[in-house]
Design an enzyme around this catalytic site. Structure first.
Site, PDB file in Angstrom:
ATOM      1  N   CYS A   1     -51.359 -80.050 -32.121  1.00  0.00           N
ATOM      2  CA  CYS A   1     -50.588 -80.863 -31.182  1.00  0.00           C
ATOM      3  C   CYS A   1     -49.168 -80.369 -30.936  1.00  0.00           C
ATOM      4  O   CYS A   1     -48.972 -79.422 -30.207  1.00  0.00           O
ATOM      5  CB  CYS A   1     -50.601 -82.334 -31.583  1.00  0.00           C
TER       6      CYS A   1
ATOM      7  N   GLU B   1     -57.025 -83.086 -32.722  1.00  0.00           N
ATOM      8  CA  GLU B   1     -56.233 -83.504 -33.892  1.00  0.00           C
ATOM      9  C   GLU B   1     -56.728 -84.892 -34.336  1.00  0.00           C
ATOM     10  O   GLU B   1     -57.089 -85.725 -33.491  1.00  0.00           O
ATOM     11  CB  GLU B   1     -54.768 -83.603 -33.436  1.00  0.00           C
TER      12      GLU B   1
ATOM     13  N   ASN C   1     -51.417 -83.356 -41.962  1.00  0.00           N
ATOM     14  CA  ASN C   1     -52.156 -83.394 -40.703  1.00  0.00           C
ATOM     15  C   ASN C   1     -52.815 -82.016 -40.602  1.00  0.00           C
ATOM     16  O   ASN C   1     -52.147 -81.012 -40.349  1.00  0.00           O
ATOM     17  CB  ASN C   1     -51.170 -83.651 -39.553  1.00  0.00           C
TER      18      ASN C   1
ATOM     19  N   ASN D   1     -53.206 -85.082 -29.720  1.00  0.00           N
ATOM     20  CA  ASN D   1     -53.157 -86.484 -29.272  1.00  0.00           C
ATOM     21  C   ASN D   1     -51.798 -86.647 -28.620  1.00  0.00           C
ATOM     22  O   ASN D   1     -50.769 -86.680 -29.319  1.00  0.00           O
ATOM     23  CB  ASN D   1     -53.187 -87.469 -30.452  1.00  0.00           C
TER      24      ASN D   1
ATOM     25  N   GLU E   1     -45.382 -89.963 -37.352  1.00  0.00           N
ATOM     26  CA  GLU E   1     -46.054 -88.926 -38.152  1.00  0.00           C
ATOM     27  C   GLU E   1     -45.263 -88.593 -39.411  1.00  0.00           C
ATOM     28  O   GLU E   1     -45.834 -88.251 -40.440  1.00  0.00           O
ATOM     29  CB  GLU E   1     -46.266 -87.666 -37.322  1.00  0.00           C
TER      30      GLU E   1
ATOM     31  N   LYS F   1     -50.432 -78.799 -40.197  1.00  0.00           N
ATOM     32  CA  LYS F   1     -49.455 -78.882 -39.096  1.00  0.00           C
ATOM     33  C   LYS F   1     -48.030 -78.651 -39.596  1.00  0.00           C
ATOM     34  O   LYS F   1     -47.555 -79.349 -40.505  1.00  0.00           O
ATOM     35  CB  LYS F   1     -49.567 -80.253 -38.443  1.00  0.00           C
TER      36      LYS F   1
HETATM   37  N1  CDT Z   1     -49.572 -85.673 -32.063  1.00  0.00           N
HETATM   38  C1  CDT Z   1     -48.468 -85.095 -31.580  1.00  0.00           C
HETATM   39  O1  CDT Z   1     -47.937 -84.186 -32.183  1.00  0.00           O
HETATM   40  N2  CDT Z   1     -47.967 -85.580 -30.429  1.00  0.00           N
HETATM   41  C2  CDT Z   1     -46.732 -85.132 -29.867  1.00  0.00           C
HETATM   42  C3  CDT Z   1     -46.024 -86.292 -29.264  1.00  0.00           C
HETATM   43  C4  CDT Z   1     -44.742 -86.463 -29.883  1.00  0.00           C
HETATM   44  S1  CDT Z   1     -43.897 -87.835 -29.161  1.00  0.00           S
HETATM   45  C5  CDT Z   1     -42.743 -88.096 -30.332  1.00  0.00           C
HETATM   46  C6  CDT Z   1     -46.909 -84.068 -28.789  1.00  0.00           C
HETATM   47  O2  CDT Z   1     -46.127 -83.117 -28.789  1.00  0.00           O
HETATM   48  O3  CDT Z   1     -47.779 -84.202 -27.939  1.00  0.00           O
END
Ligand code: CDT
Length: 302
Positions: free
Chosen positions: A169, A47, A108, A194, A143, A125
């Site tokens: 993600c 991502e 995204n 990420n 985000e 996303k």
């Molecule tokens: N990038 C991403 O979606 N990361 C989320 C972390 C969210 S923490 C509020 C994940 O689910 O890994």
């Protein structure tokens, strides 16, 4: 005749804010070359693979924000990656911040690019996590400040005769993602992520971060009889530790290959697509056993 597709997961180490886009593209091309040399026919990158994970900061200046976005894909900085795909005859899925040309929408996004270096399909996303303002006691994850929820559904695209879907993600934690892709006929789900190693809101769950990375992807693969290939952006990026654990998961739910580093790394596996039918037959003959009339709440209730 047996059907298969050799998949590469191209994990990256951190991409610092100070990194020049051209140098980052060089790294992605080097990974693609390694994937092709290992016999892969398709690769998946993380991502937001062109930049640091900028939603960890509250940014107000619009020009500063737009510097993280791609107004065209491919653009002048990324064209070389698409040329490399055509030269090496290996397609890829790449996560990036998309700025739409017509109305300035911000998504995204992950693009699937074919073995000729042209666009096959796009996913935006759907499950956008975090908030639009920092929240006390919570890891800053903004985000929702920078991205609208995706508006393209869960499309599936034909890539070298194989049906491929994408997810980004936080999507990987939701069973609906895999079910929608599976019902749309996906055989392979490509994912980029990420994921912070530590969350201020749940320190007691810190030891479970990798378990909670793999658990939903293994369950998603098993319950929907799909291959899952997931690429992390890993390591300490601009002071924040991101988990690795990039992997390729079979429709049996088993991890077939897993990255060992928190750096640029390629893992490859020849995905046996006939395994999908075997797993279907054992447990998940949808036509015989699914009961959509009993599942109405899933679609009707948040
Ligand atoms: N990038 C991403 O979606 N990361 C989320 C972390 C969210 S923490 C509020 C994940 O689910 O890994």
């Amino acid at each position: 005749m047996a059907r298969d597709l050799t998949i590469a997961v191209c994990q990256t180490g951190p991409i610092q804010k100070s990194a020049q886009r051209a140098k980052t593209v060089d790294r992605l091309i080097a990974l693609l070359e390694r994937a092709a040399a290992a016999g892969a026919e398709i690769a998946v990158f993380p991502e937001l693979a062109l930049t640091t994970f900028f939603p960890r900061w509250r940014i107000d200046d619009q020009a500063d924000i737009e510097a993280f976005f791609e107004p065209a894909m491919p653009g002048p900085q990324t064209q070389r990656l698409y040329d490399a795909a055509a030269r090496l005859k290996i397609g890829f899925a790449l996560g990036y911040a998309e700025l739409t040309r017509v109305d300035g929408g911000r998504f995204n996004t992950m693009d699937l690019v074919g073995q000729d270096g042209t666009l096959v399909g796009r996913y935006r996303k759907i499950h956008v996590p975090g908030s639009s303002e920092p929240e006390p006691g919570t890891t800053v994850h903004l985000e929702r400040r920078y991205f609208e929820p995706g508006n393209l559904g869960f499309p599936v695209f034909v890539y070298r005769g194989v049906r491929v879907g994408m997810a980004i993600c936080n999507d990987r934690r939701w069973p609906e993602t895999y079910r929608m892709l599976c019902l749309n006929g996906a055989e392979i789900v490509l994912i980029g992520y990420n994921t912070p190693l530590l969350l201020d809101e749940a320190p007691a769950l810190a030891h479970l971060r990798m378990f909670h990375n793999h658990l939903p992807m293994q369950a998603g693969a098993y319950q929907n009889t799909v291959w899952v290939a997931a690429a992390a952006k890993a390591g300490v990026e601009d002071g924040q530790a991101l988990i690795g654990g990039s992997c390729i998961i079979a429709p049996t739910g088993e991890i077939a290959a897993q990255a060992m580093s928190l750096d640029d790394e390629v893992i490859v596996h020849r995905a046996d697509l006939d395994l999908i039918a075997v797993c279907r037959k054992v447990n998940f003959d949808f036509a015989s056993y699914r009961r959509p009339d009993q599942y109405r709440l899933i679609a009707d209730q948040v």
